[in-house]
Design a protein around this motif. Structure first.
Motif, short mmCIF file in Angstrom:
data_model
loop_
_atom_site.label_atom_id
_atom_site.label_comp_id
_atom_site.label_asym_id
_atom_site.label_seq_id
_atom_site.Cartn_x
_atom_site.Cartn_y
_atom_site.Cartn_z
N LEU A 1 48.19 34.53 40.86
CA LEU A 1 46.84 35.04 41.08
C LEU A 1 46.22 34.53 42.37
O LEU A 1 45.01 34.72 42.60
CB LEU A 1 45.93 34.64 39.90
CG LEU A 1 46.30 35.25 38.54
CD1 LEU A 1 45.35 34.73 37.46
CD2 LEU A 1 46.26 36.77 38.58
N ALA A 2 47.01 33.88 43.21
CA ALA A 2 46.50 33.35 44.47
C ALA A 2 46.12 34.49 45.41
O ALA A 2 46.67 35.60 45.33
CB ALA A 2 47.55 32.45 45.11
N PRO A 3 45.16 34.26 46.32
CA PRO A 3 44.77 35.31 47.27
C PRO A 3 45.96 35.72 48.15
O PRO A 3 46.74 34.88 48.60
CB PRO A 3 43.66 34.65 48.10
CG PRO A 3 43.14 33.56 47.24
CD PRO A 3 44.31 33.06 46.45
N GLY A 4 46.09 37.02 48.36
CA GLY A 4 47.16 37.53 49.19
C GLY A 4 48.45 37.81 48.46
O GLY A 4 49.41 38.30 49.06
N VAL A 5 48.51 37.50 47.16
CA VAL A 5 49.72 37.72 46.37
C VAL A 5 49.50 38.97 45.52
O VAL A 5 48.49 39.09 44.81
CB VAL A 5 50.05 36.51 45.47
CG1 VAL A 5 51.28 36.78 44.62
CG2 VAL A 5 50.25 35.27 46.32
#
Length: 524
Positions: free
Chosen positions: A85-89
């Motif tokens: 759920l990290a940004p950019g993933v």
């Protein structure tokens, strides 16, 4: 030469049996047994009760945590879920659903094992009034429970009454960890009937710590003197916190609100006891979501700490015994709240020890003198001043404290990302006549030889005729001693060379006011 007669095998067996019959562990003093139990994990420490009844009746600290029985795959799945759920993933929905199911399954199994352990502990403990002698009952002074609020958490409902009524627990801490994918915006755990059960009225509970739990009525616990509320949800109404101060006959002397939220748009906590029966002596508000705090009447309050990331206003009313104050406000402060009067008003006149931390990349303190005089202030700490700020703003506090004797200023080092931090706006002070007759010591930790820092150090002996020591400390920091005391600590052995010390003394000792021989300049 005489022969050495060896004992026969039967004699050796009989002597060993005699030694085995002797309980050497029970012969140890209680202090040594507590030291042994303190080095054991919770499961092993609890199982020692089968060795002898004396082990069970030893007062000890019990800590039952569901984290101790969570498997390693739970932590791996949780870390993997956060990374997905990290940004950019790009999220993978099927993989996330599979991880959610694995995490929830691990939590349920861990809580079953936790409930089995608590049930076994309750079966070993005799209930009060069943004829068992008090000397042979389990004793515990401190009890800490950490669990997930699932269906298996009913074991906690049975454990708490036993711990309070039978074991004599004096310090209770309950931590309800929110389960994975918890969509309910409210306390994770609520006591049965919203009440701490104590039917036998034998509770000696002195301190209570609740994390993410519903606050029960506390009027039945006359010995309760300390309450800590942590991680209260954002849906908690402000009236819940207000009742802690206004309840009739409240025995609380220490109240700590840590990382707690509150509902509403105003989010203003107004405290007024309405009577002189309040025993509250210590109040700590740390990282809560209150926008404004107003203490109208707390006649016994002696220590106050307001460490807020969101709080932009603090008003003090009738607090005649307030002596120690610690304030920390950061960059989330709203525009228009940059005057010191928003934090230090008429109620702070009798404060003797003050520690303030005002931080933000750009200076937001308005250089306007305080209308209220801090007539009782003796020791002052201004910590974590950003290196981009004009450090001369601390003159506002000096002018408001005519009885100040010790003033310590700590300049924080620049952030590693900001190699060359831009200095902020300089304060242009108007010419006015000011004299201070009590200040004896000024220390500047993190001294970087900037022009504004040198200007401040030159200014001090000019207006303070009683000045005795000036400390210019380069790589020093502030070590907190609790919330209301501190000390300056050196980080490096010798940051200044002898040549640098000589140049610095020449820069600082400028003007006829430095000709007084009793002023000592310490460069470290």
């Amino acid at each position: 030469m005489p022969r050495i007669k060896r004992p026969r095998r039967c004699e050796r067996l009989s002597s060993n049996a005699g030694d085995a019959a002797t309980d050497h562990l029970s012969a140890l003093p209680d202090d040594l047994l507590r030291l042994i139990l303190r080095r054991l994990d919770t499961r092993t420490a609890l199982s020692t009760a089968v060795l002898a009844r004396r082990w069970a009746r030893l007062p000890r600290d019990l800590e039952l945590r569901v984290a101790d029985v969570l498997p390693r795959r739970y932590h791996r799945a949780l870390a993997l879920h956060h990374s997905r759920l990290a940004p950019g993933v790009v999220p993978d929905a099927p993989a996330l659903l599979e991880l959610d199911a694995l995490i929830a399954r691990c939590q349920r199994r861990a809580m079953r094992a936790f409930a089995d352990g608590v049930t076994g502990l309750l079966m070993e403990s005799p209930a009060a009034g069943d004829g068992e002698e008090d000397d042979h009952r389990r004793q515990a002074k401190n009890l800490r429970l950490e669990f997930f609020p699932t269906e298996e958490a009913s074991c906690v409902d049975r454990l708490i009454p036993t711990a309070l009524a039978t074991w004599g627990v004096e310090h209770l801490e309950l931590v309800a960890r929110p389960p994975h994918l918890d969509l309910y915006d409210g306390p994770a755990y609520a006591f049965p009937h919203h009440l701490l059960s104590d039917e036998l009225h034998r509770s000696r509970l002195r301190s209570l710590t609740l994390a993410n739990c519903t606050l029960p009525p506390l009027h039945r616990y006359s010995a309760l003197s300390e309450l800590v509320l942590r991680d209260m949800p954002a849906s908690t109404p402000v009236s819940t916190y207000r009742r802690l101060f206004t309840s009739t006959g409240s025995p609380l002397e220490t109240l700590r609100l840590v990382s707690s939220g509150c509902a509403g748009t105003a989010r203003r906590l107004v405290v007024s006891t309405g009577s002189s029966t309040s025993r509250l002596r210590e109040l700590v508000v740390d990282g809560c979501s209150f926008l404004a705090i107003e203490l109208r009447a707390l006649p016994m309050l002696e220590r106050l700490a307001c460490l807020g990331r969101n709080t932009v206003e603090l008003r003090l009313g009738s607090v005649p015994r307030l002596a120690h104050v610690s304030l920390a406000f950061s960059e989330r402060s709203k525009p228009g709240h940059g005057e010191l009067g928003c934090f230090l008003d008429g109620g702070a006149a009798g404060v003797s020890t003050l520690a303030v931390r005002f931080t933000r990349p750009s200076r937001w303190i308005v250089p306007r003198p305080l209308e209220t005089k801090l007539t009782g202030l003796r020791r002052l700490l201004v910590a974590d001043v950003p290196s981009s700020w004009d450090v001369t703003w601390t003159r506002l506090l000096l002018m408001a404290a005519p009885a100040l004797e010790v003033m310590h200023i700590h300049v924080a080092p620049p952030e590693p990302d900001d190699e060359e931090e831009k200095s902020g706006r300089e304060i242009r002070w108007p010419a006015f006549k000011f004299r201070h007759r009590r200040l004896r010591e000024v220390a500047v930790a993190g001294f970087g030889r900037t022009w504004r820092q040198i200007f401040l150090v030159r200014y001090m002996p000019r207006v303070c005729k009683t000045m005795q020591r000036v400390l210019l400390l380069k790589d020093w920091c502030v070590r907190e001693i609790g919330l209301w005391d501190w000390e300056l600590v050196q980080q490096q052995e010798c940051p200044w060379s002898e040549e640098e010390k000589m140049v610095l003394r020449k820069q600082v000792k400028y003007g006829r006011y430095w000709c007084r021989p009793h002023i000592e300049v310490v460069v470290g």
